[in-house]
Design a protein around this motif. Structure first.
Motif, PDB file in Angstrom:
ATOM      1  N   VAL A 172       0.856  -1.186   0.000  1.00 49.03           N
ATOM      2  CA  VAL A 172       0.000   0.000   0.000  1.00 49.03           C
ATOM      3  C   VAL A 172       0.890   1.232   0.000  1.00 49.03           C
ATOM      4  O   VAL A 172       1.539   1.552   1.005  1.00 49.03           O
ATOM      5  N   ILE A 192       1.226  -6.972  -5.163  1.00 49.59           N
ATOM      6  CA  ILE A 192       0.076  -6.165  -5.597  1.00 49.59           C
ATOM      7  C   ILE A 192       0.272  -4.767  -5.011  1.00 49.59           C
ATOM      8  O   ILE A 192       0.334  -4.614  -3.788  1.00 49.59           O
ATOM      9  N   SER A 193       0.394  -3.746  -5.853  1.00 50.54           N
ATOM     10  CA  SER A 193       0.664  -2.390  -5.362  1.00 50.54           C
ATOM     11  C   SER A 193      -0.517  -1.474  -5.652  1.00 50.54           C
ATOM     12  O   SER A 193      -0.975  -1.373  -6.791  1.00 50.54           O
ATOM     13  N   VAL A 194      -0.994  -0.797  -4.600  1.00 52.24           N
ATOM     14  CA  VAL A 194      -2.139   0.115  -4.737  1.00 52.24           C
ATOM     15  C   VAL A 194      -1.840   1.391  -3.946  1.00 52.24           C
ATOM     16  O   VAL A 194      -1.423   1.307  -2.783  1.00 52.24           O
ATOM     17  N   ILE A 234      -8.450  -0.184   0.897  1.00 51.15           N
ATOM     18  CA  ILE A 234      -7.607  -1.034   0.038  1.00 51.15           C
ATOM     19  C   ILE A 234      -7.386  -2.398   0.679  1.00 51.15           C
ATOM     20  O   ILE A 234      -7.527  -3.447   0.034  1.00 51.15           O
ATOM     21  N   GLN A 261      -8.754  -5.866  -0.885  1.00 54.23           N
ATOM     22  CA  GLN A 261      -7.757  -6.825  -1.368  1.00 54.23           C
ATOM     23  C   GLN A 261      -7.799  -8.138  -0.585  1.00 54.23           C
ATOM     24  O   GLN A 261      -7.545  -9.204  -1.154  1.00 54.23           O
TER      25      GLN A 261
END
Length: 346
Positions: free
Chosen positions: A160, A189-191, A204, A208
């Motif tokens: 994150v 997984i990058s948000v 997020i 996720q």
């Protein structure tokens, strides 16, 4: 009457003397344009910069932009008109503030970039944590955690980020991912959590964990984001240790989460040293004197000054905090200000 006149004259002389002494003690006013006061790092940066600048003879005034780029641009215009000794800028948006930096320097006012590096234009000094290195330290920690869980470095990581307009988070991402490339069995997984809002981070994590219930490790780029992440995990019925967690900046809330068992690691951003470095070099910055490349001792840490295309740049390393060393008073998150007074660089 003569006695009254003599008394008034004495008071006037004393007043002038006090004003002269005060003026002699102050080397000038430095404005700090802080992007926001929403998290403990930013509030801590205000008090640390004020404390260290006072030790080297400067008065500091702070303006908070509330994470609004247009507000910070207006503040820059207002401060330029006041002609301070220098401006310390932690930019809300590094691209949008470039013209303001150029305008200040054109007006003869030195500009210091604090914590958020701006490489698209020249400034007079930059003080940052080793953000790429923070990413490397985080990667080392992630590899160790995944190996302990799976007997190999593999699994799924939710990363994150903070706001993508902030190079701090982009550099950490770069350092983290470049060191994790050696492990193709790890999925990242990058948000981004826009504007560094904790509520965005919470959403997020919640979303996720529903989409990817096999996430092994959550890496958040600031401790205050971890607080919201923990709330989302608790709402999903998770307990400390069910999902491995890590964040970066070393804030007090992060250290508390380590003590409570939620966070495995906090990678510290050396707030006190970053602020002390600005004060150490302020005489040279305000006096527009040459700053030489080399190693400098900053509160016991090794700060490295390099002369970059955008100007003198000091980078100071961070460190991993775990349950084994979480109570070390050297970490700024334990909120114990350094007792050693700093001195100006000759």
């Amino acid at each position: 009457m003569k006695r009254i006149m003599l008394t008034l004259l004495s008071v006037l002389v004393l007043g002038l003397s006090m004003l002269t002494t005060a003026a002699a003690q102050s080397k000038g006013v430095v404005y700090y344009l802080v992007p926001t006061l929403l998290d403990e790092f930013q509030t801590g940066s205000v008090s640390a910069l004020e404390m260290f600048l006072k030790q080297t003879g400067y008065e500091m005034k702070t303006l908070n932009a509330d994470n609004k780029t247009d507000a910070q641009q207006s503040q820059m215009n207002d401060v330029i008109a006041l002609k301070p000794a220098a401006i310390i800028l932690a930019a809300v948006d590094f691209n949008a503030l470039k013209p303001s930096i150029d305008a200040a320097r054109a007006a003869g006012i030195p500009v210091v970039e604090f914590d958020r590096q701006i490489t698209s234009t020249k400034s007079d000094f930059t003080s940052v944590a080793g953000t790429i290195e923070i990413g490397h330290v985080a990667a080392d920690q992630a590899q160790a955690m995944l190996k302990a869980k799976h007997s190999d470095v593999k699994g799924k990581i939710l990363q994150v980020l903070g706001d993508p307009g902030d190079p701090y988070t982009l550099d950490i991402q770069k350092g983290f991912e470049e060191k994790m490339k050696a492990f193709p069995e790890v999925t990242i997984i990058s948000v981004p959590a826009m504007q560094w809002e904790a509520s965005n981070a919470g959403t997020i994590v919640s979303d996720q964990m529903l989409a990817n219930p096999d996430i092994d490790l959550i890496f958040l780029h600031a401790a205050h984001l971890s607080v919201a992440a923990v709330a989302s995990l608790e709402a999903a019925g998770k307990k400390p240790g069910d999902v491995m967690m890590m964040s970066s900046n070393g804030a007090p809330v992060g250290l508390d989460l380590i003590r409570k068992g939620w966070l495995n690691t906090e990678v510290e951003q050396p707030l006190y040293a970053q602020a002390a470095a600005v004060a150490m070099f302020m005489d040279k910055i305000a006096g527009k004197q040459e700053i030489k490349a080399g190693d400098y001792d900053v509160l016991g840490l090794k700060g490295v000054v390099t002369i970059e295309a955008w100007g003198p740049n000091i980078k100071i390393p961070g460190a991993a905090i775990t349950k084994e060393n979480v109570d070390d008073p050297a970490f700024w998150g334990n909120m114990k200000s350094p007792t050693v007074a700093i001195k100006s660089v000759e």
